[in-house]
Design a protein around this motif. Structure first.
Motif, PDB file in Angstrom:
ATOM      1  N   LEU A  51       1.073  -9.618 -15.144  1.00  0.00           N
ATOM      2  CA  LEU A  51       0.348  -9.118 -13.973  1.00  0.00           C
ATOM      3  C   LEU A  51      -1.164  -9.228 -14.159  1.00  0.00           C
ATOM      4  O   LEU A  51      -1.700  -8.856 -15.198  1.00  0.00           O
ATOM      5  CB  LEU A  51       0.698  -7.653 -13.717  1.00  0.00           C
ATOM      6  CG  LEU A  51       2.094  -7.351 -13.183  1.00  0.00           C
ATOM      7  CD1 LEU A  51       2.174  -5.876 -12.758  1.00  0.00           C
ATOM      8  CD2 LEU A  51       2.459  -8.246 -12.004  1.00  0.00           C
ATOM      9  N   VAL A  52      -1.821  -9.764 -13.126  1.00  0.00           N
ATOM     10  CA  VAL A  52      -3.291  -9.799 -13.087  1.00  0.00           C
ATOM     11  C   VAL A  52      -3.713  -9.308 -11.708  1.00  0.00           C
ATOM     12  O   VAL A  52      -2.874  -9.238 -10.796  1.00  0.00           O
ATOM     13  CB  VAL A  52      -3.842 -11.230 -13.334  1.00  0.00           C
ATOM     14  CG1 VAL A  52      -3.523 -11.693 -14.741  1.00  0.00           C
ATOM     15  CG2 VAL A  52      -3.320 -12.215 -12.304  1.00  0.00           C
ATOM     16  N   PRO A  53      -5.004  -8.963 -11.536  1.00  0.00           N
ATOM     17  CA  PRO A  53      -5.437  -8.552 -10.193  1.00  0.00           C
ATOM     18  C   PRO A  53      -5.138  -9.667  -9.184  1.00  0.00           C
ATOM     19  O   PRO A  53      -5.149 -10.851  -9.525  1.00  0.00           O
ATOM     20  CB  PRO A  53      -6.943  -8.356 -10.355  1.00  0.00           C
ATOM     21  CG  PRO A  53      -7.139  -8.080 -11.804  1.00  0.00           C
ATOM     22  CD  PRO A  53      -6.094  -8.890 -12.509  1.00  0.00           C
ATOM     23  N   GLN A  54      -4.922  -9.262  -7.958  1.00  0.00           N
ATOM     24  CA  GLN A  54      -4.548 -10.219  -6.909  1.00  0.00           C
ATOM     25  C   GLN A  54      -5.588 -11.327  -6.764  1.00  0.00           C
ATOM     26  O   GLN A  54      -6.786 -11.056  -6.697  1.00  0.00           O
ATOM     27  CB  GLN A  54      -4.429  -9.463  -5.576  1.00  0.00           C
ATOM     28  CG  GLN A  54      -3.831 -10.304  -4.491  1.00  0.00           C
ATOM     29  CD  GLN A  54      -3.575  -9.488  -3.224  1.00  0.00           C
ATOM     30  OE1 GLN A  54      -3.690  -8.268  -3.234  1.00  0.00           O
ATOM     31  NE2 GLN A  54      -3.249 -10.168  -2.155  1.00  0.00           N
ATOM     32  N   VAL A  55      -5.132 -12.602  -6.772  1.00  0.00           N
ATOM     33  CA  VAL A  55      -6.064 -13.718  -6.634  1.00  0.00           C
ATOM     34  C   VAL A  55      -5.931 -14.423  -5.286  1.00  0.00           C
ATOM     35  O   VAL A  55      -6.794 -15.184  -4.885  1.00  0.00           O
ATOM     36  CB  VAL A  55      -5.900 -14.760  -7.760  1.00  0.00           C
ATOM     37  CG1 VAL A  55      -6.539 -14.272  -9.042  1.00  0.00           C
ATOM     38  CG2 VAL A  55      -4.444 -15.092  -7.995  1.00  0.00           C
ATOM     39  N   ILE A  56      -4.848 -14.201  -4.577  1.00  0.00           N
ATOM     40  CA  ILE A  56      -4.657 -14.841  -3.265  1.00  0.00           C
ATOM     41  C   ILE A  56      -4.548 -13.749  -2.221  1.00  0.00           C
ATOM     42  O   ILE A  56      -3.721 -12.840  -2.359  1.00  0.00           O
ATOM     43  CB  ILE A  56      -3.385 -15.715  -3.255  1.00  0.00           C
ATOM     44  CG1 ILE A  56      -3.473 -16.787  -4.346  1.00  0.00           C
ATOM     45  CG2 ILE A  56      -3.163 -16.354  -1.892  1.00  0.00           C
ATOM     46  CD1 ILE A  56      -2.157 -17.468  -4.656  1.00  0.00           C
ATOM     47  N   GLU A  57      -5.427 -13.822  -1.221  1.00  0.00           N
ATOM     48  CA  GLU A  57      -5.411 -12.791  -0.169  1.00  0.00           C
ATOM     49  C   GLU A  57      -4.193 -12.974   0.729  1.00  0.00           C
ATOM     50  O   GLU A  57      -3.783 -14.081   1.000  1.00  0.00           O
ATOM     51  CB  GLU A  57      -6.687 -12.895   0.680  1.00  0.00           C
ATOM     52  CG  GLU A  57      -7.959 -12.558  -0.089  1.00  0.00           C
ATOM     53  CD  GLU A  57      -7.992 -11.118  -0.616  1.00  0.00           C
ATOM     54  OE1 GLU A  57      -7.437 -10.225   0.061  1.00  0.00           O
ATOM     55  OE2 GLU A  57      -8.541 -10.904  -1.714  1.00  0.00           O
TER      56      GLU A  57
END
Lengths: 95, 484
Positions: free
Chosen positions: A89-95
């Motif tokens: 898990l990483v912070p959201q990269v695609i809106e």
């Protein structure tokens, strides 16, 4: 050449390193000192010299194209900071 | 018990005079007594050590034990050890439990040796004093106000204080030999490719090489026997048979041709160390060797070249520490960039950040030819110097380090001054040659090492030369008073 504050910020960004604003002058001084040391290389003429990548001039080996590694996802993900359902898990990269 | 050689310990174990569990407890107790002062160990693996020792004792009972079975040792905390924290002395990997064993760890375990723990080091092996460790500096057993050298400073202090009979180290620019010199040990950096780098956390991949750190040449030979060999999991590992490094230890040195590079005895060398080294050379003449002055004209290029090659490779190697798959991760990242930048900014110490930045700069668009390519060309010149010298001599000798151990904090404010501590060791790494440091005496009460450099795969000869010297001198038997 000499690195200034904005150069240091640019290099830190390229290296993906957050550095404290207050430490930038120290980094600039140290990096410049190291680069001054490194500049001593320019005293020698290396036009006719071939670069050396490996001390023994070895080259890459080839092997049979067969499966050698087994799936160890659970083991490897057990040391990850954040996972869910088998993915990292990483912070959201695609809106 | 802690002043015995590996062969002596092996005989005691095989004769049943002592068990591996007893021996292991003896060293664990010494670690408990002294580690508070020295800070030589990051992790002490008591439970698994006693289990390994019990397994070794079973092998003695079943008569299946080998030469090194049951003898304790320690690993530098740069080698991955399955199920055991492998920190590389960095906050970044403070909680990293390696999921597999390094080849060196695997081979040493297979020999039956018992791992006592993981030793302290400079963070990611970047340093020459062991002061960049996240876990604090290691103290030199000869004077606890002084550094043990680096980056394998924990291994050096641990063997010097006899908290372990032997230890592993790694050497990228002198990290086995310089601490061996400062702590009175026999340490050997093998030819590049001799020992597998698999599972050894990479700093500068074209320079890194693992080797033994020991009290004497015979012990170093025994450990090197186990560590060496081809490994298909390391693409730079060399396919070449491993000789028995103990087989030629006693060969005569009659007619050995020793070269003394004049560049190693000039400005910057402490006069006291020079006197020690010159006395050591005289011993070799008595043993039948001949000595001549040689020149390695590009010696001065070594440090500038190294501080391009090593940072460039480290900036690439350390890019894997991204806070995603393992290692330190910052709290509440606002986006992916913030996650990378803060995890790395918080996880790495100052010296590591400096080197990553130098490397990033050297490899950035437009600078490759001026820095990395230029450095690789200089590397060729340095290597050619050695090959020319080896046409005339068998081994090269000189000081390992320009001074004896310096005081803690003396060089921490000036990275470039610290770099000069490796002035006589770095060019061997750049050329990929084997090099060794051997106790050669004392200057002002502190040990000084003699460096012996050989041609590719000439480890057996280096060990022979060191061993014969140790038959006529007793410098290597000196132990700091507080640890006898």
């Amino acid at each position: 050449m000499s690195l200034d504050k904005s150069d240091v910020e640019k290099i830190a960004h390229l290296a993906r390193l957050a550095i404290d604003e207050s430490t930038i002058p120290d980094y600039a001084r140290d990096l410049n000192n190291i680069l001054t040391l490194v500049e001593q290389m320019s005293a020698v003429d290396t036009n006719e010299v071939s670069p050396m990548a490996h001390p023994l001039d070895a080259h890459q080996r080839l092997r049979e194209d067969v499966v050698t590694e087994t799936d160890q996802r659970e083991l490897f993900q057990s040391i990850a900071p954040k996972t869910e359902a088998g993915v990292y898990l990483v912070p959201q990269v695609i809106e | 018990m802690h002043n015995k050689t590996l062969s002596e310990l092996s005989a005691l174990l095989h004769n049943g005079d002592i068990t591996s569990v007893e021996l292991t407890k003896h060293f664990l107790n010494r670690i408990k007594t002294h580690n508070g002062n020295l800070n030589a160990f990051i992790s002490i693996t008591e439970e698994s050590a006693l289990a390994q020792a019990a397994a070794a004792d079973k092998q003695f009972a079943e008569k299946t034990a080998g030469k090194l079975t049951g003898i304790p040792m320690a690993h530098k905390d740069i080698f991955c050890t399955k199920g055991v924290r492998t920190s590389c002395a960095s906050k970044m990997l403070d909680k990293f439990i390696a999921p597999y064993d390094a080849t060196v760890v695997e081979k040493i375990a297979a020999s039956g040796m018992v791992m006592l723990g993981k030793t302290n080091m400079d963070e990611f092996a970047m340093g020459s004093s062991n002061e960049t460790s996240f876990y604090g500096p290691v103290k030199n057993p000869w004077d606890i106000e002084r550094v043990p050298g680096g980056s394998s400073g924990g291994s050096a202090a641990a063997v010097a204080a006899r908290l372990t009979p032997v230890a592993t180290g790694t050497d990228t620019g002198g990290s086995i030999r310089q601490p061996s010199s400062l702590c009175n040990l026999t340490g050997l950096k093998p030819t590049y490719g001799r020992v597998s780098r698999y599972g050894m956390i990479a700093f500068a991949s074209s320079l890194d090489q693992a080797g033994p750190m020991a009290a004497n040449a015979e012990d170093a030979a025994l450990l090197l026997n186990v560590m060496s060999g081809f490994d298909e999991r390391d693409s730079t590992s060399v396919e070449r048979d491993v000789p028995d490094y103990t087989a030629n230890l006693n060969d005569s040195l009659e007619g050995l041709r020793i070269g003394l590079p004049k560049e190693y005895f000039g400005e910057g060398l402490s006069p006291e160390v020079a006197v020690t080294i010159e006395a050591a050379i005289k011993e070799f003449e008595k043993l039948g060797a001949t000595v001549k002055e040689i020149s390695l004209p590009n010696t001065a290029l070594a440090i500038p070249t190294y501080y391009v090659v090593a940072p460039a490779e480290c900036s690439s190697n350390l890019s894997r520490m991204d806070g995603v798959r393992f290692g330190h991760r910052c709290d509440d990242p606002k986006d992916l960039l913030d996650l990378y930048q803060r995890s790395r900014g918080e996880g790495f110490g100052d010296e590591v950040k400096r080197r990553i930045m130098i490397g990033t700069y050297a490899l950035s668009a437009g600078y490759y030819d001026a820095y990395y390519l230029k450095a690789q060309k200089c590397r060729r010149l340095i290597s050619d110097d050695f090959q020319q010298a080896f046409e005339e001599v068998d081994v090269i000798m000189g000081p390992t380090a320009p001074t004896t151990a310096f005081k803690l904090g003396d060089k921490t404010d000036d990275p470039v001054a610290m770099y000069l501590a490796d002035i006589y060791t770095i060019n061997t790494n750049l050329a990929g040659l084997p090099g060794m440091s051997v106790p050669a005496g004392f200057a002002g009460g502190l040990p000084a090492g003699l460096q012996i450099i050989g041609n590719y795969f000439d480890e057996a000869r280096l060990l022979n030369v060191a061993h014969r010297y140790q038959q006529v001198t007793d410098w290597h038997k000196q132990i700091p008073t507080a640890f006898q």
